[in-house]
Design a protein around this motif. Structure first.
Motif, PDB file in Angstrom:
ATOM      1  N   LEU A 112     -12.745 -47.120 -16.400  1.00  0.00           N
ATOM      2  CA  LEU A 112     -11.367 -46.717 -16.116  1.00  0.00           C
ATOM      3  C   LEU A 112     -10.441 -47.641 -16.974  1.00  0.00           C
ATOM      4  O   LEU A 112     -10.635 -48.796 -17.087  1.00  0.00           O
ATOM      5  CB  LEU A 112     -11.151 -46.840 -14.741  1.00  0.00           C
ATOM      6  CG  LEU A 112     -11.616 -46.097 -13.817  1.00  0.00           C
ATOM      7  CD1 LEU A 112     -11.175 -46.151 -12.284  1.00  0.00           C
ATOM      8  CD2 LEU A 112     -11.399 -44.623 -14.015  1.00  0.00           C
TER       9      LEU A 112
ATOM     10  N   ASP B 243      -6.750 -48.540 -13.065  1.00  0.00           N
ATOM     11  CA  ASP B 243      -7.097 -48.322 -11.721  1.00  0.00           C
ATOM     12  C   ASP B 243      -5.787 -47.960 -11.168  1.00  0.00           C
ATOM     13  O   ASP B 243      -5.220 -48.947 -10.699  1.00  0.00           O
ATOM     14  CB  ASP B 243      -8.019 -49.340 -11.011  1.00  0.00           C
ATOM     15  CG  ASP B 243      -8.796 -48.822  -9.853  1.00  0.00           C
ATOM     16  OD1 ASP B 243      -8.549 -47.743  -9.611  1.00  0.00           O
ATOM     17  OD2 ASP B 243      -9.688 -49.811  -9.300  1.00  0.00           O
TER      18      ASP B 243
ATOM     19  N   THR C  54      -3.590 -51.088 -11.765  1.00  0.00           N
ATOM     20  CA  THR C  54      -3.883 -52.274 -12.809  1.00  0.00           C
ATOM     21  C   THR C  54      -3.016 -52.310 -14.139  1.00  0.00           C
ATOM     22  O   THR C  54      -2.681 -53.501 -14.618  1.00  0.00           O
ATOM     23  CB  THR C  54      -5.245 -52.126 -13.217  1.00  0.00           C
ATOM     24  OG1 THR C  54      -5.508 -51.271 -13.455  1.00  0.00           O
ATOM     25  CG2 THR C  54      -6.232 -52.625 -11.979  1.00  0.00           C
TER      26      THR C  54
ATOM     27  N   LEU D  54     -16.098 -47.801 -11.989  1.00  0.00           N
ATOM     28  CA  LEU D  54     -14.690 -48.621 -12.339  1.00  0.00           C
ATOM     29  C   LEU D  54     -14.578 -49.141 -13.647  1.00  0.00           C
ATOM     30  O   LEU D  54     -13.507 -49.476 -14.314  1.00  0.00           O
ATOM     31  CB  LEU D  54     -14.769 -49.720 -11.317  1.00  0.00           C
ATOM     32  CG  LEU D  54     -14.502 -49.129  -9.716  1.00  0.00           C
ATOM     33  CD1 LEU D  54     -14.115 -50.206  -8.905  1.00  0.00           C
ATOM     34  CD2 LEU D  54     -13.367 -48.374  -9.643  1.00  0.00           C
TER      35      LEU D  54
ATOM     36  N   GLU E 140      -9.218 -49.296  -1.266  1.00  0.00           N
ATOM     37  CA  GLU E 140      -8.118 -49.851  -2.262  1.00  0.00           C
ATOM     38  C   GLU E 140      -7.980 -51.277  -2.262  1.00  0.00           C
ATOM     39  O   GLU E 140      -7.627 -52.091  -3.140  1.00  0.00           O
ATOM     40  CB  GLU E 140      -6.970 -49.142  -2.170  1.00  0.00           C
ATOM     41  CG  GLU E 140      -7.314 -47.593  -2.375  1.00  0.00           C
ATOM     42  CD  GLU E 140      -5.931 -46.728  -2.281  1.00  0.00           C
ATOM     43  OE1 GLU E 140      -4.887 -47.202  -2.504  1.00  0.00           O
ATOM     44  OE2 GLU E 140      -6.112 -45.424  -2.465  1.00  0.00           O
TER      45      GLU E 140
ATOM     46  N   LYS F 278     -10.697 -53.057  -3.965  1.00  0.00           N
ATOM     47  CA  LYS F 278     -10.428 -53.050  -5.507  1.00  0.00           C
ATOM     48  C   LYS F 278      -9.296 -54.204  -5.777  1.00  0.00           C
ATOM     49  O   LYS F 278      -9.327 -54.650  -6.983  1.00  0.00           O
ATOM     50  CB  LYS F 278     -10.123 -51.796  -5.851  1.00  0.00           C
ATOM     51  CG  LYS F 278     -11.465 -50.684  -5.776  1.00  0.00           C
ATOM     52  CD  LYS F 278     -11.431 -49.738  -6.666  1.00  0.00           C
ATOM     53  CE  LYS F 278     -10.150 -48.745  -5.809  1.00  0.00           C
ATOM     54  NZ  LYS F 278      -9.911 -47.594  -6.988  1.00  0.00           N
TER      55      LYS F 278
ATOM     56  N   HIS G 157      -9.528 -57.009  -8.452  1.00  0.00           N
ATOM     57  CA  HIS G 157      -8.753 -56.787  -9.621  1.00  0.00           C
ATOM     58  C   HIS G 157      -7.816 -58.236  -9.707  1.00  0.00           C
ATOM     59  O   HIS G 157      -7.447 -58.711 -11.069  1.00  0.00           O
ATOM     60  CB  HIS G 157      -7.853 -55.789  -9.728  1.00  0.00           C
ATOM     61  CG  HIS G 157      -8.436 -54.357 -10.063  1.00  0.00           C
ATOM     62  ND1 HIS G 157      -9.260 -54.328 -10.974  1.00  0.00           N
ATOM     63  CD2 HIS G 157      -8.616 -53.095  -9.302  1.00  0.00           C
ATOM     64  CE1 HIS G 157     -10.062 -52.965 -10.960  1.00  0.00           C
ATOM     65  NE2 HIS G 157      -9.443 -52.374 -10.014  1.00  0.00           N
TER      66      HIS G 157
END
Length: 317
Positions: free
Chosen positions: A35, A38, A47, A32, A127, A130, A134
Motif C-alpha cells: 500500500l 494505509d 499514514t 500492507l 485499525e 495497524k 505504523h
C-alpha cells in the motif's frame, strides 16, 4: 460444511517471543507492504494524512471499552491520576471526524471506545493494531475494561480474565474467512493478569478475582436470558447451562473478549480483560441496581487499571 483450520498466521519468532522481545507490534498481513497509503477509515486517520509516529509513538498503554462516554471519562480520570498538566477536561476526540469510535490520549495512555459485540471491536482492533504498528510503538499493553454479567459471584466483583471461552466453554475463537472456519487461541497474558490481581490487593473497596470469561455473539438468547423478545428454552434449561458454565470455571459473560484475546495474541500485544459484574446471572437476568450503584461499579475496573499504570510508570510509590 466449511473446513475448520487452526490459524496459520504464525510468527516466525520463537514461541517465547510471541509478545515480541523487540517490543514492536506485529501485523500479520504482507499485503500492507504494497500500500502506498494505509487509510484507517473508521478512525479518520491515515499514514499519508497524519504523522502517526509523532502523534502516537509514545503510547505504552491502550485501554478500550464499549462506551464512548465511559472511555472519555477514563481518559480524564487517568490524566488526573498521572498528575498531567491541567484537569484533563479539555481533551479532544482524535476520531472526531467519524462517529464510529472515539479516541482520547492522556500522555502515554490511549483510551478508545469499541462499541458492542465481536464485529464492532474486531474492526476497531484491526485499525488500532495497524495504528500502533505504523506509529512504531514499543512495549504496548492493551486492556479491555468494561461491564459483564457474573455467574455465581456478587455483583460489583471485578473479574480479570485468564482465558476467554466460547458458548461451549472452549478456549478458542472461530471466524469464517472466505469459505473456511479459522480457529484462534484465546489465552491472555498470564503474567499481566497476575500483576493486575496483585495491584487489586491494595484496593479494599471491592473484590477482584481471576476466572474464565465466556464471550457470546448476543446479549439475550446467546447468554441464556429469559427476558428477550425471543426465548426458546425454559428457566430450568437456562439455570442448568449457567451452572455448567460455572463448573467449567466461567465467572462472567460479555461479548468481546474472545476476538480481543485472539487478535492481541497474534500481533504481539500483552493483553488483559478486566470487567466488573453488574449482576449474578444465576439469580436473574435484569439489571436492577440504581444508576448511582451501577456508576460506582463501572468505575472499579478504571481504578484498578489506573493503579496498575501508575505502578508501571513508577508514579505510585
Amino acid at each position: 460444511m466449511a473446513p475448520i483450520l487452526a490459524d496459520s498466521s504464525k510468527s516466525n519468532l520463537p514461541e517465547r517471543d510471541n509478545y515480541g522481545n523487540n517490543g514492536f507490534v506485529h501485523v500479520k498481513n504482507p499485503h500492507l507492504d504494497l500500500l502506498s497509503e494505509d487509510i484507517l477509515y473508521h478512525f479518520d486517520l491515515g499514514t499519508r494524512t497524519h504523522n502517526l509516529p509523532s502523534m502516537f509513538g509514545d503510547v505504552k498503554f491502550v485501554c478500550v471499552g464499549g462506551s464512548p462516554n465511559r472511555m472519555r471519562d477514563f481518559a480524564i480520570f487517568i490524566h488526573k491520576e498521572m498528575g498531567l498538566e491541567g484537569d484533563g477536561n479539555d481533551i479532544t476526540d482524535i476520531c472526531a471526524g467519524t462517529d464510529r469510535y472515539s479516541m482520547y490520549k492522556s500522555g502515554p495512555v490511549l483510551s478508545i471506545s469499541h462499541g458492542m459485540g465481536i464485529p464492532s471491536i474486531s474492526i476497531m482492533l484491526h485499525e488500532l493494531i495497524k495504528l500502533l504498528h505504523h506509529a512504531k510503538c514499543r512495549d504496548v499493553t492493551i486492556i479491555r475494561i468494561g461491564t459483564s454479567g457474573g455467574i455465581g459471584i456478587e455483583p460489583g466483583t471485578v473479574v480479570i480474565t485468564d482465558i476467554a471461552v466460547d458458548a461451549f466453554f472452549r478456549p478458542q475463537f472461530e471466524q469464517v474467512i472466505l469459505d473456511k472456519v479459522v480457529v484462534r487461541n484465546t489465552e491472555l497474558h498470564h503474567e499481566l493478569a497476575e500483576n493486575l490481581l496483585h495491584c487489586s490487593q491494595e484496593i479494599e473497596d471491592f473484590l477482584t478475582i481471576i476466572g474464565h470469561t465466556m464471550c457470546t455473539y448476543d446479549f439475550y438468547e446467546g447468554q441464556g436470558r429469559l427476558d428477550g423478545a425471543l426465548c426458546s428454552f425454559s428457566k430450568e434449561e437456562k439455570c442448568e447451562y449457567l451452572q455448567k458454565a460455572y463448573n467449567a470455571g466461567v465467572r462472567n459473560i460479555e461479548m468481546e473478549s474472545s476476538v480481543f484475546a485472539a487478535m492481541c495474541h497474534l500481533c504481539g500485544l500483552k493483553a488483559a480483560v478486566v470487567c466488573v459484574t453488574l449482576l449474578d446471572r444465576l439469580q436473574g437476568d435484569q439489571i436492577t441496581h440504581s444508576h448511582s450503584v451501577l456508576a460506582e461499579f463501572q468505575k472499579r475496573p478504571q481504578k484498578l487499571i489506573a493503579k496498575f499504570i501508575k505502578k508501571q510508570l513508577h508514579l505510585d510509590m
